[in-house]
Design a protein around this motif. Structure first.
Motif, PDB file in Angstrom:
ATOM      1  N   GLY A  29       0.304  -1.234  -0.230  1.00 11.69           N
ATOM      2  CA  GLY A  29       0.105   0.113  -0.197  1.00 11.69           C
ATOM      3  C   GLY A  29       0.866   0.700   0.016  1.00 11.69           C
ATOM      4  N   ALA A  30       2.392   1.221  -0.169  1.00 10.39           N
ATOM      5  CA  ALA A  30       3.019   2.164  -0.086  1.00 10.39           C
ATOM      6  C   ALA A  30       4.065   1.558  -1.361  1.00 10.39           C
ATOM      7  CB  ALA A  30       3.387   2.544   0.940  1.00 10.39           C
ATOM      8  N   LYS A  31       4.527   3.040  -2.248  1.00  9.67           N
ATOM      9  CA  LYS A  31       5.591   2.864  -2.607  1.00  9.67           C
ATOM     10  C   LYS A  31       6.680   2.213  -1.970  1.00  9.67           C
ATOM     11  CE  LYS A  31       8.025   4.374  -6.931  1.00  9.67           C
ATOM     12  NZ  LYS A  31       8.152   5.218  -8.531  1.00  9.67           N
ATOM     13  N   VAL A  32       7.108   1.035  -1.635  1.00 11.46           N
ATOM     14  CA  VAL A  32       9.019   1.005  -0.899  1.00 11.46           C
ATOM     15  C   VAL A  32       9.647  -0.150  -2.127  1.00 11.46           C
ATOM     16  CG1 VAL A  32       8.318   0.390   1.148  1.00 11.46           C
ATOM     17  CG2 VAL A  32       7.731  -0.866  -0.655  1.00 11.46           C
ATOM     18  N   GLY A 198      17.746   6.612  -2.205  1.00 16.88           N
ATOM     19  CA  GLY A 198      19.005   6.690  -3.562  1.00 16.88           C
ATOM     20  C   GLY A 198      17.994   5.278  -4.800  1.00 16.88           C
ATOM     21  N   GLU A 199      17.095   4.727  -4.283  1.00 22.37           N
ATOM     22  CA  GLU A 199      16.481   4.104  -5.001  1.00 22.37           C
ATOM     23  C   GLU A 199      15.279   5.249  -6.037  1.00 22.37           C
ATOM     24  OE1 GLU A 199      16.324   0.137  -5.390  1.00 22.37           O
ATOM     25  OE2 GLU A 199      17.850   1.431  -5.151  1.00 22.37           O
ATOM     26  N   MET A 200      14.920   6.515  -5.358  1.00 20.60           N
ATOM     27  CA  MET A 200      14.092   7.272  -6.092  1.00 20.60           C
ATOM     28  C   MET A 200      14.807   7.868  -7.424  1.00 20.60           C
ATOM     29  SD  MET A 200      11.090   6.849  -4.481  1.00 20.60           S
ATOM     30  CE  MET A 200      10.500   5.359  -3.345  1.00 20.60           C
ATOM     31  N   VAL A 201      16.100   8.286  -6.751  1.00 21.91           N
ATOM     32  CA  VAL A 201      17.053   8.451  -8.093  1.00 21.91           C
ATOM     33  C   VAL A 201      17.482   7.542  -9.324  1.00 21.91           C
ATOM     34  CG1 VAL A 201      18.932  10.152  -8.562  1.00 21.91           C
ATOM     35  CG2 VAL A 201      18.049  10.480  -6.129  1.00 21.91           C
ATOM     36  N   ARG A 202      17.250   6.899  -9.002  1.00 20.54           N
ATOM     37  CA  ARG A 202      17.718   5.310 -10.050  1.00 20.54           C
ATOM     38  C   ARG A 202      16.647   5.715 -10.295  1.00 20.54           C
ATOM     39  NH1 ARG A 202      18.242   0.407 -10.401  1.00 20.54           N
ATOM     40  NH2 ARG A 202      17.026  -0.519  -7.794  1.00 20.54           N
ATOM     41  N   GLN A 266       8.511  12.295  -5.448  1.00 30.31           N
ATOM     42  CA  GLN A 266       8.611  10.433  -5.224  1.00 30.31           C
ATOM     43  C   GLN A 266       8.904  11.235  -3.820  1.00 30.31           C
ATOM     44  OE1 GLN A 266       7.082   8.201  -6.558  1.00 30.31           O
ATOM     45  NE2 GLN A 266       6.659   9.193  -8.408  1.00 30.31           N
ATOM     46  N   MET A 267       9.844  11.477  -2.943  1.00 27.15           N
ATOM     47  CA  MET A 267      10.647  11.569  -1.900  1.00 27.15           C
ATOM     48  C   MET A 267       9.727  12.052  -0.884  1.00 27.15           C
ATOM     49  SD  MET A 267      14.859  12.285  -2.094  1.00 27.15           S
ATOM     50  CE  MET A 267      15.144  10.885  -3.491  1.00 27.15           C
ATOM     51  N   GLU A 268       9.080  13.272  -1.403  1.00 30.06           N
ATOM     52  CA  GLU A 268       8.259  13.558  -0.483  1.00 30.06           C
ATOM     53  C   GLU A 268       6.961  13.260  -0.142  1.00 30.06           C
ATOM     54  OE1 GLU A 268       9.980  18.445  -1.100  1.00 30.06           O
ATOM     55  OE2 GLU A 268       7.907  17.880  -2.207  1.00 30.06           O
ATOM     56  N   ARG A 269       6.638  12.145  -0.947  1.00 32.92           N
ATOM     57  CA  ARG A 269       5.351  11.874  -1.456  1.00 32.92           C
ATOM     58  C   ARG A 269       4.972  10.452   0.276  1.00 32.92           C
ATOM     59  NH1 ARG A 269       3.706  10.676  -7.003  1.00 32.92           N
ATOM     60  NH2 ARG A 269       2.547  12.665  -7.600  1.00 32.92           N
ATOM     61  N   LEU A 270       6.514   9.613  -0.255  1.00 32.04           N
ATOM     62  CA  LEU A 270       7.155   8.661   0.332  1.00 32.04           C
ATOM     63  C   LEU A 270       7.873   9.057   2.185  1.00 32.04           C
ATOM     64  CD1 LEU A 270       7.561   5.287   0.763  1.00 32.04           C
ATOM     65  CD2 LEU A 270       9.663   5.650   0.222  1.00 32.04           C
ATOM     66  N   PHE A 271       8.027   9.713   2.305  1.00 27.70           N
ATOM     67  CA  PHE A 271       8.888  10.469   3.212  1.00 27.70           C
ATOM     68  C   PHE A 271       7.348  11.259   4.302  1.00 27.70           C
ATOM     69  CE2 PHE A 271      12.874  10.065   1.643  1.00 27.70           C
ATOM     70  CZ  PHE A 271      13.006   8.643   1.554  1.00 27.70           C
ATOM     71  N   GLY A 272       6.574  11.983   3.234  1.00 25.01           N
ATOM     72  CA  GLY A 272       5.950  12.263   3.957  1.00 25.01           C
ATOM     73  C   GLY A 272       6.168  13.800   4.398  1.00 25.01           C
TER      74      GLY A 272
END
Length: 301
Positions: A29-32, A198-202, A266-272
């Protein structure tokens, strides 16, 4: 009579690019786990933790399992990814073999035999059924690929559209031991925010660059600091040649800015939280075939 709570490890296995990471994200239910149309986007073994009222699935998302081509042709990176995929079979309770609807080739058969050889119950997950043009071909296809093979269950799904997931969860849970949850209800992965950054950049490198170049890149997070409500992140994109560096940066730095902007969202979405992201591109020749370089960049067995 109350249904017993079940929890355990589930290896998500299959050949490259069949939607293993998309399935993991859908269940969690989240982008991991990062996703792109390119094979072998996933490089690391990663746990996605999916918690439901009736149990918890600890999903082991892995690089695509493929035959080892031997040291003469496979780079250190390819050998690393195969080890990570095979390592996912250790200590798991059940395997989800993910295939693409309408397809079954030698690589799918190889993955199935690896799972059966490990003595695991295998739940066949037939993904991307929404893309089948002829829906009437699904049942004959399922009968054909099940013949002579032992599956604990077969589930046609669409991970992208999140259809067919509820019966799949129920089926997989039935093969897990009766025990308390292995992770907290709010935990979604075993990886740190630094790793996920790092994965979000990759992911953006995989999505925005040409056919071969993404495989010559990796990302190292040099800075990860919490500054009040702001995350300050510094990411180095490593390439193997100066010409590749120029391509990643783009004319006037345009491509690098776009990679950074999309990764930041993407980071802002995942990390809140708000993210200030800086990116640099550096060259380290032959890093993908250098065991020492791989370890330095976080590719540990």
């Amino acid at each position: 009579m109350t249904t017993p709570y079940r929890a355990g490890h589930v290896a998500v296995i299959g050949r490259p690019n069949v939607g293993k990471s998309t399935l993991t994200n859908a269940l969690v239910g989240a982008k991991v786990s990062i996703v792109s149309p390119r094979p072998q986007t996933t490089r690391h073994r990663l746990l996605g933790i999916a918690t439901f009222p009736e149990g918890q699935l600890v999903l082991v998302d892995t690089p695509g399992l493929h035959r080892d081509q031997g040291k003469s042709t496979a780079t250190a990176m390819h050998r690393w990814m195969n080890r990570a995929a095979r390592g996912a079979l250790e200590g798991v309770d059940v395997a989800a073999l993910v295939v693409r609807a309408g397809q079954w080739d030698e690589a799918d058969g190889f993955a199935y035999e690896a799972l059966r050889g490990a003595g695991l119950p295998v739940v066949l997950v037939v993904n991307q059924v929404d893309r089948l043009k002829d829906k009437s071909a699904l049942l004959p296809y399922l009968a054909q690929i099940s013949e002579g093979r032992e599956f604990a269950a077969v589930h046609p799904i669409s991970a992208l559209k999140r259809t067919g997931l509820q019966p799949l969860v129920k089926s997989v849970l039935s093969h897990l031991p009766e025990q308390d949850a292995l992770y907290g209800e709010d935990e979604i992965t075993d990886k740190s925010q630094r790793f996920l950054a790092g994965e979000m950049v990759r992911e953006q490198l995989m999505r925005q660059l040409g056919e071969e170049l993404p495989y010559a890149t990796t990302v190292e997070i040099e800075q990860f600091e919490v500054d009040g409500a702001l995350l300050r992140i510094g990411a180095v994109i490593w390439v193997e040649r100066d010409g590749q560096k120029a391509i990643v940066i783009g004319k006037g730095g345009e491509r690098l800015r776009e990679i950074g902007a999309k990764a930041r969202i993407q980071m802002e979405r995942l990390f809140g939280s708000k993210v200030f992201l800086q990116t640099w591109v550096r060259v380290r020749e032959g890093w993908s075939d250098d065991e020492a370089a791989l370890r330095a960049f976080g590719y540990h067995d």
